[in-house]
Design a protein around this motif. Structure first.
Motif, mmCIF file in Angstrom:
data_model
loop_
_atom_site.group_PDB
_atom_site.id
_atom_site.type_symbol
_atom_site.label_atom_id
_atom_site.label_comp_id
_atom_site.label_asym_id
_atom_site.label_seq_id
_atom_site.Cartn_x
_atom_site.Cartn_y
_atom_site.Cartn_z
ATOM 1 N N ASN A 143 0.830 -1.210 0.000
ATOM 2 C CA ASN A 143 0.000 0.000 0.000
ATOM 3 C C ASN A 143 0.861 1.256 0.000
ATOM 4 N N LYS A 144 1.939 1.232 0.777
ATOM 5 C CA LYS A 144 2.869 2.362 0.814
ATOM 6 C C LYS A 144 3.490 2.562 -0.566
ATOM 7 N N TRP A 145 3.811 1.461 -1.242
ATOM 8 C CA TRP A 145 4.358 1.529 -2.605
ATOM 9 C C TRP A 145 3.377 2.249 -3.528
ATOM 10 N N ARG A 146 2.103 1.865 -3.441
ATOM 11 C CA ARG A 146 1.087 2.493 -4.290
ATOM 12 C C ARG A 146 1.005 3.999 -4.020
ATOM 13 N N ASP A 147 1.119 4.384 -2.739
ATOM 14 C CA ASP A 147 1.060 5.802 -2.382
ATOM 15 C C ASP A 147 2.268 6.585 -2.908
ATOM 16 N N LEU A 148 3.446 5.995 -2.786
ATOM 17 C CA LEU A 148 4.669 6.715 -3.131
ATOM 18 C C LEU A 148 5.019 6.671 -4.616
ATOM 19 N N PHE A 149 4.624 5.609 -5.306
ATOM 20 C CA PHE A 149 5.005 5.448 -6.706
ATOM 21 C C PHE A 149 3.840 5.571 -7.681
ATOM 22 N N ASP A 150 2.628 5.639 -7.181
ATOM 23 C CA ASP A 150 1.442 5.698 -8.049
ATOM 24 C C ASP A 150 1.432 4.558 -9.066
ATOM 25 N N PRO A 169 5.915 -4.237 -7.557
ATOM 26 C CA PRO A 169 6.412 -5.394 -8.305
ATOM 27 C C PRO A 169 6.322 -6.655 -7.442
ATOM 28 N N PRO A 170 6.328 -7.804 -8.070
ATOM 29 C CA PRO A 170 6.185 -9.065 -7.312
ATOM 30 C C PRO A 170 7.517 -9.541 -6.725
ATOM 31 N N TYR A 171 8.240 -8.642 -6.080
ATOM 32 C CA TYR A 171 9.529 -9.004 -5.508
ATOM 33 C C TYR A 171 9.392 -9.261 -4.017
ATOM 34 N N ASN A 172 10.488 -9.679 -3.412
ATOM 35 C CA ASN A 172 10.445 -10.033 -1.993
ATOM 36 C C ASN A 172 10.380 -8.796 -1.090
ATOM 37 N N ARG A 173 10.155 -9.063 0.166
ATOM 38 C CA ARG A 173 9.988 -8.015 1.172
ATOM 39 C C ARG A 173 11.204 -7.098 1.253
ATOM 40 N N ARG A 174 12.390 -7.688 1.218
ATOM 41 C CA ARG A 174 13.617 -6.896 1.339
ATOM 42 C C ARG A 174 13.719 -5.859 0.219
ATOM 43 N N PHE A 175 13.384 -6.247 -1.005
ATOM 44 C CA PHE A 175 13.409 -5.299 -2.116
ATOM 45 C C PHE A 175 12.436 -4.156 -1.850
ATOM 46 N N LEU A 176 11.211 -4.492 -1.438
ATOM 47 C CA LEU A 176 10.207 -3.462 -1.173
ATOM 48 C C LEU A 176 10.683 -2.495 -0.088
ATOM 49 N N LEU A 193 11.416 1.382 -0.934
ATOM 50 C CA LEU A 193 10.564 2.345 -0.227
ATOM 51 C C LEU A 193 11.408 3.289 0.632
ATOM 52 N N ALA A 194 12.431 2.743 1.289
ATOM 53 C CA ALA A 194 13.305 3.579 2.118
ATOM 54 C C ALA A 194 13.993 4.632 1.255
ATOM 55 N N TYR A 195 14.465 4.225 0.095
ATOM 56 C CA TYR A 195 15.115 5.184 -0.797
ATOM 57 C C TYR A 195 14.123 6.259 -1.228
ATOM 58 N N ARG A 196 12.915 5.842 -1.607
ATOM 59 C CA ARG A 196 11.908 6.788 -2.100
ATOM 60 C C ARG A 196 11.494 7.780 -1.009
ATOM 61 N N ILE A 197 11.358 7.315 0.221
ATOM 62 C CA ILE A 197 11.000 8.205 1.334
ATOM 63 C C ILE A 197 12.083 9.276 1.508
#
Length: 147
Positions: free
Chosen positions: A22-29, A33-40, A44-48
């Motif tokens: 959900n945070k991905w959807r908010d930050l990237f519109d 992607p179907p990747y693992n938790r660590r990637f997300l 997300l940390a970089y984008r924040i």
């Protein structure tokens, strides 16, 4: 602002994957992607931080593009002299005839013995009393051509 960024980054570690998506959807519109938790978490940390503090500089983007082109075998774009030089704040040290010479790279020029110089070549000429390629003199470029 730093406190809220740190709090957001810390919350990523304990958030359920559904919340990360959900945070991905908010930050990237876009859909995550179907990747693992660590990637997300990492992305997300970089984008924040990018949104809070700004992204890469134009110089950094141009350098990365040039490196990518080089890796793909494309002919590299010619970078300006300002982009080919070391990052501001770098100290270049060269010993010449038993004397150590120190140059500080600044945003627009170079500083040697408290004086500004427009190029490393001018500093090399000052030190040696002969014409030098400044990048070669300070060891930033090999004088030999590539095979």
């Amino acid at each position: 602002m730093a406190d809220t960024v740190l709090a957001q980054l810390a919350a990523l570690k304990t958030a359920p994957v559904a919340d990360l998506k959900n945070k991905w959807r908010d930050l990237f519109d876009s859909e995550p992607p179907p990747y693992n938790r660590r990637f997300l978490e990492n992305r997300l940390a970089y984008r924040i931080q990018e949104l809070a503090y700004g992204g890469l500089s134009e110089d950094a983007i141009e350098r990365l593009d040039a490196l990518a082109d080089e890796q793909e075998g494309k002919k590299p774009k010619r970078l300006s002299a300002l982009q080919n030089r070391p990052i501001a704040g770098t100290r270049l040290i060269r010993e010449w005839k038993g004397i150590e010479h120190c140059v500080t790279v600044r945003q627009e020029d170079f500083e040697y013995q408290g004086r500004p110089y427009k190029s490393l070549s001018a500093i090399a000429r000052q030190i040696t009393n002969t014409r030098w390629n400044g990048l070669v003199f300070f060891g930033l470029k090999n004088n030999r051509s590539r095979p």
